[in-house]
Design a protein around this motif. Structure first.
Motif, PDB file in Angstrom:
ATOM      1  N   UNK A  96       0.857  -1.179   0.000  1.00  0.00           N
ATOM      2  CA  UNK A  96       0.000   0.000   0.000  1.00  0.00           C
ATOM      3  C   UNK A  96       0.894   1.231   0.000  1.00  0.00           C
ATOM      4  N   UNK A 107      -3.099   6.073   6.808  1.00  0.00           N
ATOM      5  CA  UNK A 107      -4.142   5.171   6.365  1.00  0.00           C
ATOM      6  C   UNK A 107      -3.651   3.867   5.728  1.00  0.00           C
ATOM      7  N   UNK A 108      -2.690   3.944   4.810  1.00  0.00           N
ATOM      8  CA  UNK A 108      -2.251   2.685   4.195  1.00  0.00           C
ATOM      9  C   UNK A 108      -1.698   1.699   5.231  1.00  0.00           C
ATOM     10  N   UNK A 111      -4.580   0.320   7.220  1.00  0.00           N
ATOM     11  CA  UNK A 111      -5.332  -0.657   6.423  1.00  0.00           C
ATOM     12  C   UNK A 111      -4.637  -2.018   6.430  1.00  0.00           C
ATOM     13  N   UNK A 112      -3.338  -2.010   6.246  1.00  0.00           N
ATOM     14  CA  UNK A 112      -2.597  -3.275   6.238  1.00  0.00           C
ATOM     15  C   UNK A 112      -2.716  -3.979   7.590  1.00  0.00           C
ATOM     16  N   UNK A 115      -6.121  -5.435   8.221  1.00  0.00           N
ATOM     17  CA  UNK A 115      -6.412  -6.615   7.415  1.00  0.00           C
ATOM     18  C   UNK A 115      -5.739  -7.854   7.981  1.00  0.00           C
ATOM     19  N   UNK A 116      -4.770  -7.621   8.870  1.00  0.00           N
ATOM     20  CA  UNK A 116      -4.078  -8.766   9.456  1.00  0.00           C
ATOM     21  C   UNK A 116      -2.835  -9.114   8.665  1.00  0.00           C
TER      22      UNK A 116
END
Lengths: 341, 341
Positions: A96, A107-108, A111-112, A115-116
């Motif tokens: 990302x 944010x990136x 997000x990662x 998501x785990x």
């Protein structure tokens, strides 16, 4: 212990549902409250439920990487080596990218982690402490790669940009060049660019060369940026016989800009880049450059991170790999009958 | 209705824990059983619990893209445009890449869907039906981008490679070239490469030109591959005045290979590429190429996918965008006094 939604709500003094809305439907929450929630989320290193949490007891067999630029870039070879290294152990690499030049964009990374992922790679960033905090609070091992020697955390894998700058300047001084120009990456936001600059500056000064302030241009790391910067440098009508470019993208663009003004490379001006990008042996003239250990960084990052995930031990101390001059035809001895300067 | 772990176990006739081990600790399950489980997982479109499932009721605000190559490639500009387009709507783009040249590798796609994404982008793949099945079974909208006109599904955004091939051949024929050589991407595995070939083949034939079988070389799409292929073509000692390269990476490498044999471009041999990569205006000589709508594809993919996510409607019919000749200096009129041929 990871923070919960409740912790965030308590810190801000709002309801849990307001926090949830701020995270998932930010348009439904007023800007002031959203900002306070962002501060709390960041301070506590909170990551939404569901994903990372649901998988806490098992491996996700994925690693997340935050990279400054996913497309064509000096990092391409590193990303590919990283992907291959992880792939051998059946791990998937998820990538990302923050909004360009916005290191504040969490944010990136968030997000990662949401998501785990079993581990994180931060590539070519100055690694803002908010990022490192978020990773630490989620108990994940992290490799900070393309790190500079002067900025190296545990888990860092990189090289010494000061030495790379020194190698470039030494090569040009050995060819009798004394008048230099420099197209640099952005010095304020890029530690690596600053260190390269420092290395070449001190080496030029020690060798009795000149790098006047007017012949230093900062630019983004693209082909077009190098082209424009070279034109700008020529417009100053100041003498220089050697042009140092902050990476090979800038150098390729700069060579086009010099040629367009009728200058021959290396006869009139020698040009050197950094990185030894994939295209560099194939351009005309082939580009002299300082080779960075791009592939090795990716390979070692994969190995180190997989070992830390397996052993649940801390990441090893910083590993700084050597850089080296790759001499091709874009640099040559100072010519006295040259057109420029 | 998405398949469960039980469904997979029942289909294979093993216990649930064996299926789970096969998915998460494949080394602990014998190869034969693992293979049968893989078949069942694929047939049922099963995706492990936890993540996608946990988030079924809410947006993840992320889109997953499977790309053939993350690093330097013809796709770089498309990926960047896609990321920017999604970023404007506060969506994060997550990227994953299969093992190179292994379209059978479902793992990256599976990882993205498991992690929870609101939509999927398949970029530059021939889109094996197993991939499309897995996406459909998870009820996600999908954009297949860089799709060829001949291979276009709903949600496809791409261009007509036949026309691109035609444009390249027409340009060279108009410069009086009649003897051609061609460095192609792999024809068996790449629909776009086949269509480009078909377009230029029929155009050359219609114009009375010659493209002998011995002067067609297939290669990977890298600089070094183009360099090697050009050397190989020259070793055949057959005449050609125009070299068509399957993309600009091949073309840049090929030009280096030709120059090394003392040939001048375009005086001795004209060279044309495809894509109009970022470097193409800056190389020496600047590269004539067929421009692909790389940025537009990424921008439209982001818009289309976001609209489908919002509306929960199906993706629109295929959108094919125009390609165009970008004439620079690597092609010129046929010279009768040239060195080669």
């Amino acid at each position: 212990m990871a923070a919960s939604l409740q912790d965030v709500a308590r810190m801000v003094g709002v309801s849990i549902s307001t926090v949830s809305r701020a995270l998932h439907r930010p348009d439904m929450v007023d800007a002031e409250t959203r900002k306070r929630i962002d501060v709390a989320v960041s301070a506590l290193g909170y990551v939404p439920q569901g994903v990372g949490r649901a998988l806490v007891s098992r491996r996700t067999r994925s690693v997340g990487a935050v990279v400054p630029r996913i497309g064509a870039s000096a990092f391409a070879q590193t990303i590919e080596a990283l992907r291959q290294g992880l792939g051998k152990a059946n791990y998937t690499l998820l990538l990302a990218q923050p909004a360009i030049n916005e290191q504040a964009d969490l944010r990136p990374l968030r997000t990662l982690i949401e998501r785990g992922v079993d581990g994180v790679v931060l590539l070519g960033n100055d690694c803002p402490s908010a990022w490192l905090d978020l990773i630490a609070k989620n108990g994940l091992p992290v490799a900070t790669i393309w790190a500079d020697a002067g900025n190296a955390l545990p888990g860092a894998i990189g090289f010494d940009n000061y030495i790379a700058g020194q190698q470039a300047a030494e090569h040009l001084l050995s060819l009798a060049h004394r008048e230099f120009a420099f197209i640099s990456g952005h010095l304020a936001s890029n530690q690596r660019a600053r260190q390269r600059y420092q290395g070449l500056l001190e080496t030029i000064a020690a060798g009795g060369g000149r790098l006047s302030r007017e012949l230093i241009v900062e630019a983004d790391y693209g082909f077009a940026d190098g082209y424009e910067a070279a034109r700008h440098l020529l417009s100053k009508k100041l003498p220089f016989s050697a042009l140092i470019c902050g990476n090979d993208y800038l150098a390729l663009g700069a060579m086009a800009g010099l040629r367009e003004q009728g200058l021959d490379i290396p006869h009139d001006i020698s040009v050197i880049g950094f990185n030894d990008s994939e295209f560099s042996p194939f351009v005309n003239p082939p580009l002299t450059t300082i080779r960075f250990p791009s592939v090795e960084i990716g390979t070692i990052a994969a190995e180190t991170l997989l070992a830390a995930i397996d052993s649940k031990k801390a990441m090893p101390p910083p590993q700084m790999l050597p850089t080296a001059l790759v001499r091709r035809s874009s640099t040559g001895p100072l010519q006295h009958g040259r057109k420029h300067g």
